[in-house]
Design a protein around this motif. Structure first.
Motif, short mmCIF file in Angstrom:
data_model
loop_
_atom_site.label_atom_id
_atom_site.label_comp_id
_atom_site.label_asym_id
_atom_site.label_seq_id
_atom_site.Cartn_x
_atom_site.Cartn_y
_atom_site.Cartn_z
N UNK A 311 46.70 33.69 47.71
CA UNK A 311 46.40 33.17 46.36
C UNK A 311 47.16 33.97 45.32
N UNK A 312 47.19 35.29 45.48
CA UNK A 312 47.92 36.14 44.54
C UNK A 312 49.42 35.82 44.55
N UNK A 313 49.97 35.58 45.73
CA UNK A 313 51.39 35.23 45.84
C UNK A 313 51.67 33.92 45.11
N UNK A 314 50.83 32.91 45.37
CA UNK A 314 51.02 31.60 44.75
C UNK A 314 50.84 31.67 43.24
N UNK A 315 49.87 32.47 42.80
CA UNK A 315 49.62 32.62 41.36
C UNK A 315 50.83 33.27 40.68
N UNK A 333 45.48 33.55 32.49
CA UNK A 333 45.29 33.95 33.88
C UNK A 333 44.88 32.71 34.67
N UNK A 334 45.72 32.29 35.57
CA UNK A 334 45.45 31.07 36.31
C UNK A 334 44.33 31.32 37.32
N UNK A 339 44.67 27.53 43.64
CA UNK A 339 45.58 27.80 44.76
C UNK A 339 44.85 27.96 46.09
N UNK A 340 43.54 27.89 46.08
CA UNK A 340 42.77 28.27 47.27
C UNK A 340 43.07 27.37 48.48
N UNK A 345 45.74 26.75 53.78
CA UNK A 345 46.65 26.02 54.65
C UNK A 345 47.82 26.90 55.09
N UNK A 346 48.37 27.66 54.15
CA UNK A 346 49.51 28.51 54.47
C UNK A 346 49.11 29.63 55.43
#
Length: 435
Positions: A311-315, A333-334, A339-340, A345-346
């Protein structure tokens, strides 16, 4: 060191560790003795500070520091001894940390799940059977012509493809609304820039003509106040222009860097590019189906810690994209919820493909890495320079090796999957939304 392990829930484990008192006390005393030799304290000569003063001033902080380091060290020793594979960082809680007593603490963490690959023969894939045809090439040339078109002013009724310069003023329930007014606005008919119906209503207008049109905003329009609302727009046409397409000749070919061979050479080059992009798109569609099938036949618990990391990477990636469009200081802050699902899935995909690679002992195929780099480089003006850049950049080279390894895993899964070839067109693959 005494160790006990318990399963709290799912993938979560709690490990309890006891470190003998003498191990802690010896380390604390050694550090306090070192401080006593080096620390300057008013009223005492260097190296002559009484141990009681050092203990009173630094004892508690030193013990906390020693305890933190011992917890880390003994935690590592414990998971090695117990053959545990943590996913993410542990949370430490000291249960006892006093002079003369054993250091007792708990570490709570998640472990990687046991991955079992099964039912791989149930993965179903429809592989597109498609080639670049002469008709596809002709259509691409029309697109290239349109990209280099010029405009000529005219006085006739407008039609799709013409460009109009207009003023418009919109109202909803008799009131003007934000974004509903513009002057000297250039609009190409058929571009789809405006809400549905707007361009249709002004098609056929001429220079100097004025008209009031009625349009209904879509129910899914981004502005809440305008969703499903009927609007009136006053339109004034100031200028109309028709497109002038360039001739497809040697001069046209030179626009794309083809100095010799003229149109035939350009068609060959464009055809190669289209074939390369088509091949990549087909591979991507097949890969997507293989991974989707793998996820469907696999049941797997995933560690929350790994999901949080993803989630941190996607954010961060999303913030970087927005940063190019907005002031970074004003970016909100998104929320993680955005992104969860993608993160889950990833993570699941990564664990499953990792097991495929591990079980089948797949090693990186350097020939495939080279092929991937050359394919990526071929889209640039100087492919050799791009290839050399990949070779000298360790991070990029590693990324390409990871891509190659993943592709090798997908190819292996494809061997056991149910694969059915299905005829498709270039447009089906490259522009599915435009069907």
């Amino acid at each position: 060191m005494q160790v006990s392990v318990e399963t709290t829930q799912g993938l979560e484990r709690r490990i309890s560790i006891s470190v003998p008192a003498e191990t802690v006390d010896v380390e604390v005393k050694n550090r306090l003795r070192h401080i006593g030799k080096t620390q300057r304290i008013n009223g005492f000569r260097p190296g002559k500070v009484p141990a009681t003063v050092i203990q009173k001033r630094y004892g508690q902080s030193v013990r906390q520091e020693v305890a933190g380091e011992l917890m880390q060290r003994h935690f590592v020793d414990a998971i090695v001894a117990e053959k545990l594979n943590p996913a993410g960082r542990p949370a430490f809680v000291a249960k006892s940390n006093e002079d003369g007593k054993a250091l007792e603490f708990e570490a709570t963490f998640e472990v990687y799940p046991e991955v079992v690959l099964k039912d791989l023969d149930k993965i179903a894939v429809e592989r597109p059977a498609v080639d670049v045809t002469d008709a596809d090439l002709d259509e691409m040339f029309e697109t290239l012509q349109n990209q280099h078109k010029t405009w000529k002013e005219n006085k006739r009724k407008t039609k799709k493809g013409d460009k109009l310069t207009i003023d418009f003023n919109g109202r909803v329930d008799g009131e003007e609304f934000e974004g509903g007014k513009a002057e000297a606005f250039e609009l190409e008919l058929g571009s789809g820039r405006m809400i549905p119906g707007f361009e249709t209503e002004i098609t056929g207008m001429k220079v100097g003509e004025e008209k009031t049109i009625k349009i209904t905003f879509p129910e899914d329009y981004h502005a809440e106040k305008l969703k499903g609302k009927e609007a009136e727009f006053d339109i004034v046409v100031h200028k109309t222009e028709g497109p002038i397409l360039p001739e497809i000749d040697e001069e046209f070919a030179k626009l794309f860097g083809v100095e010799e061979g003229g149109v035939a050479a350009l068609r060959e080059e464009v055809g190669k590019n289209m074939a390369r992009e088509l091949n990549q798109a087909v591979k991507a569609k097949v890969k997507e189906q293989v991974i989707e099938g793998l996820l469907e036949v696999s049941e797997l618990d995933i560690p929350a810690a790994l999901v949080a990391q993803e989630v941190d990477v996607l954010r961060k990636q999303a913030m970087q994209r927005f940063a190019g469009q907005m002031d970074p200081n004003n970016l909100p802050e998104l929320p993680a919820e955005m992104f969860e699902e993608q993160a889950k899935r990833r993570v699941k995909t990564g664990l499953l493909l990792g097991e495929v690679i591990k079980v089948n002992e797949i090693k990186v195929d350097e020939a495939k890495v080279t092929e991937l780099i050359e394919s990526a480089a071929s889209a640039y003006e100087d492919p050799a320079e791009v290839i050399e850049y990949y070779k000298t950049n360790k991070e990029l080279a590693q990324q390409m090796q990871n891509v190659a390894l993943e592709e090798q895993a997908v190819e292996l899964l494809l061997e056991s999957a149910k694969v059915k070839d299905k005829k498709a067109s270039f447009k089906d693959i490259m522009n599915p939304e435009g069907k």
